[in-house]
Write a protein that holds these residues in place. Structure first.
Motif, short mmCIF file in Angstrom:
data_model
loop_
_atom_site.label_atom_id
_atom_site.label_comp_id
_atom_site.label_asym_id
_atom_site.label_seq_id
_atom_site.Cartn_x
_atom_site.Cartn_y
_atom_site.Cartn_z
N LEU A 80 37.11 33.58 67.11
CA LEU A 80 36.73 34.87 66.54
C LEU A 80 36.42 35.88 67.63
N LEU A 81 36.56 37.16 67.28
CA LEU A 81 36.22 38.26 68.19
C LEU A 81 35.22 39.18 67.51
N GLY A 82 34.13 39.48 68.20
CA GLY A 82 33.18 40.47 67.70
C GLY A 82 33.64 41.84 68.15
N THR A 83 34.01 42.70 67.19
CA THR A 83 34.66 43.97 67.54
C THR A 83 33.76 45.18 67.42
N GLY A 84 32.47 44.96 67.16
CA GLY A 84 31.55 46.10 67.04
C GLY A 84 30.18 45.63 66.59
N GLU A 85 29.27 46.59 66.40
CA GLU A 85 27.90 46.25 66.03
C GLU A 85 27.73 46.01 64.54
N LYS A 86 28.59 46.56 63.72
CA LYS A 86 28.45 46.39 62.27
C LYS A 86 28.65 44.92 61.89
N LEU A 87 28.02 44.52 60.78
CA LEU A 87 28.03 43.11 60.39
C LEU A 87 29.38 42.64 59.85
N ASP A 88 30.30 43.57 59.59
CA ASP A 88 31.64 43.16 59.18
C ASP A 88 32.65 43.29 60.32
N ALA A 89 32.14 43.60 61.52
CA ALA A 89 33.03 43.79 62.68
C ALA A 89 33.32 42.44 63.35
#
Length: 459
Positions: free
Chosen positions: A272-281
């Motif tokens: 997986l990749l975390g693409t931002g601060e939002k919880l669906d990112a």
């Protein structure tokens, strides 16, 4: 994340494409530059050596110098090997075990482990319709357990009640017991981190592993840490045993080396990749798509998938019906702007389009800023319902009031009204042409002067 690497490799490949024929020396010189680009991107030296040697063997061994388009052939070989280094195939999180399935999150402090736990839990809840319980085993960092509880409330995912004085093993045991008794499908265990790897950390995580026997052990690594992330991955894999890796903060200005090195060094897939601060990112890691992004080929498939996930089908149907009647008010425009932001804004979309790496400078000079979208939304929100439905009533005093209410200028208000007017005109032309006429004339028939020029969407 891969901007600098994409730019460097793009320059190398552009020179190769311009050559009608390539000698072995040309290939060697190009690969020397590829080597430098990879090292500058913080890719581990052993990985760079293996990568360049493998590409050289394939490039020279496949008669590149005599192929119809030798430059394209070298690029294809680099792309294929890049996919191989990144893992060849995507590997999803596995829930193929007797419930409750234990997923243990490990990593250093500050890597985004707690937030990532909540993101994965939300993904299981929304996408897979699983009942998830989250438990924080971090009794060392102040307010760590409270942080997970807050994230649980934000995501609507249950968290294990906090009991003061409990040790990590006791918390893990209680979490699994509650998971069994209350019918949870998944139990997420957010273990403690440290500022650096030490024996106490490893012993604590190993004890939890031996107790719960997790089906997945995921290392959360910050892509911004570069080579350190690779060192951490190797240490955790050797001592604890990993099933996969989650890279966070890939939306930052990291050089991308961690992504290219982690899979090769640990032998474990990036899942997986975390693409931002939002919880669906949170994105599934697709090696072939990431390789395409790195080489400036874009990632249109992910863009389409993101659109499918974020578009409100009911809202889209309503808009389509209004368009058929030639109606398009400022509420509709605001809905489209919100949709654009959900998809990552202009910059997020452009990063996935082919060839965008080459025109980043022009894009930045054109001042295409995602903040503009928020300002436009603010302007529309400062209007009354009647004004949004009928912009014709917006006289000078109303425009000044809207500008003051949205913290913008009258010129900004005028721009968005002009933009809306142009879009509404285009919608009316679609309605006038009808489906057959639109198919026959295409978009050119909608442009001012029958396709001669201008931009129906304003500037």
């Amino acid at each position: 994340m891969f901007d600098s690497l994409t730019t460097r490799l793009g320059d190398v490949f552009d020179r190769l494409r311009k050559r009608g024929a390539l000698s072995e020396a040309d290939v060697t010189a190009a690969l020397r530059e590829v080597r430098v680009a990879l090292l500058e991107a913080d890719v581990a030296l052993p990985v760079v050596k293996d990568f360049v040697n493998a590409v050289r063997d394939k490039a020279i061994g496949q008669d590149v110098v005599r192929s119809v388009s030798p430059g394209q052939m070298v690029i294809k070989i680099v792309h294929d090997h890049l996919v191989e280094v990144l893992g060849s195939e995507q590997v999803e999180l596995s829930l193929a075990s007797v419930p409750p399935v234990a997923i243990m999150m490990v990593g250093l402090q500050g890597s985004g482990k707690t937030t990532t736990s909540a993101k994965i839990a939300l993904r299981f809840k929304n996408r897979d319709k699983k009942k998830v319980l989250m438990a924080s085993l971090d009794v060392h960092r102040p307010a760590a357990q409270e942080q997970l509880a807050i994230l649980g409330r934000q995501t609507g995912v249950d968290t294990l009640p906090i009991v003061a004085g409990e040790k990590p093993l006791q918390i893990a045991e209680r979490a699994m017991r509650v998971g069994r008794l209350e019918g949870y499908d998944v139990v997420m265990l957010d273990t403690a981190g440290r500022l650096h790897i030490d024996e106490a950390l490893m012993m604590e995580v190993a004890a939890v592993r031996d107790l719960v026997k997790p089906h997945e052990t995921l290392l959360v690594a910050d892509a911004m840490t570069g080579q350190d992330a690779v060192t951490v991955g190797k240490a955790f894999n050797e001592r604890i045993g990993l099933s996969g890796i989650v890279l966070t903060r890939i939306d930052g200005d990291a050089r991308g080396g961690a992504a290219l090195s982690m899979r090769a060094i640990t032998g474990k897939p990036i899942k997986l990749l975390g693409t931002g601060e939002k919880l669906d990112a949170l994105e599934t890691f697709h090696p072939d798509r990431i390789a395409g992004r790195i080489l400036g080929m874009g990632d249109v498939v992910s863009l389409v998938e993101k659109a499918a996930e974020t578009i409100d089908q009911e809202e889209a149907a309503k808009l389509a019906a209004k368009m058929e009647k030639g109606n398009f008010d400022l509420d509709d425009m605001a809905a489209q702007l919100r949709q654009l932001r959900k998809m990552g804004g202009m910059s997020g979309m452009m990063n996935m389009l082919p060839g965008m790496g080459k025109i980043k400078k022009q894009i930045s000079e054109a001042n295409i800023d995602d903040k503009v979208i928020k300002r436009q939304e603010a302007i529309i929100s400062s209007m009354t319902k009647a004004e949004r439905k009928n912009p014709k009533i917006l006289n000078g005093s109303r425009r000044r009031r809207i500008a003051e209410g949205s913290g913008t200028s009258v010129q900004d208000v005028n721009k968005i009204l002009k933009q809306h007017q142009d879009m509404a005109t285009m919608m009316k032309k679609v309605q006038k042409l009808g489906k057959k006429g639109f198919m026959r004339q295409g978009l050119a028939g909608l442009l001012p002067g029958g396709g001669g020029g201008g931009n129906p969407f304003g500037r």
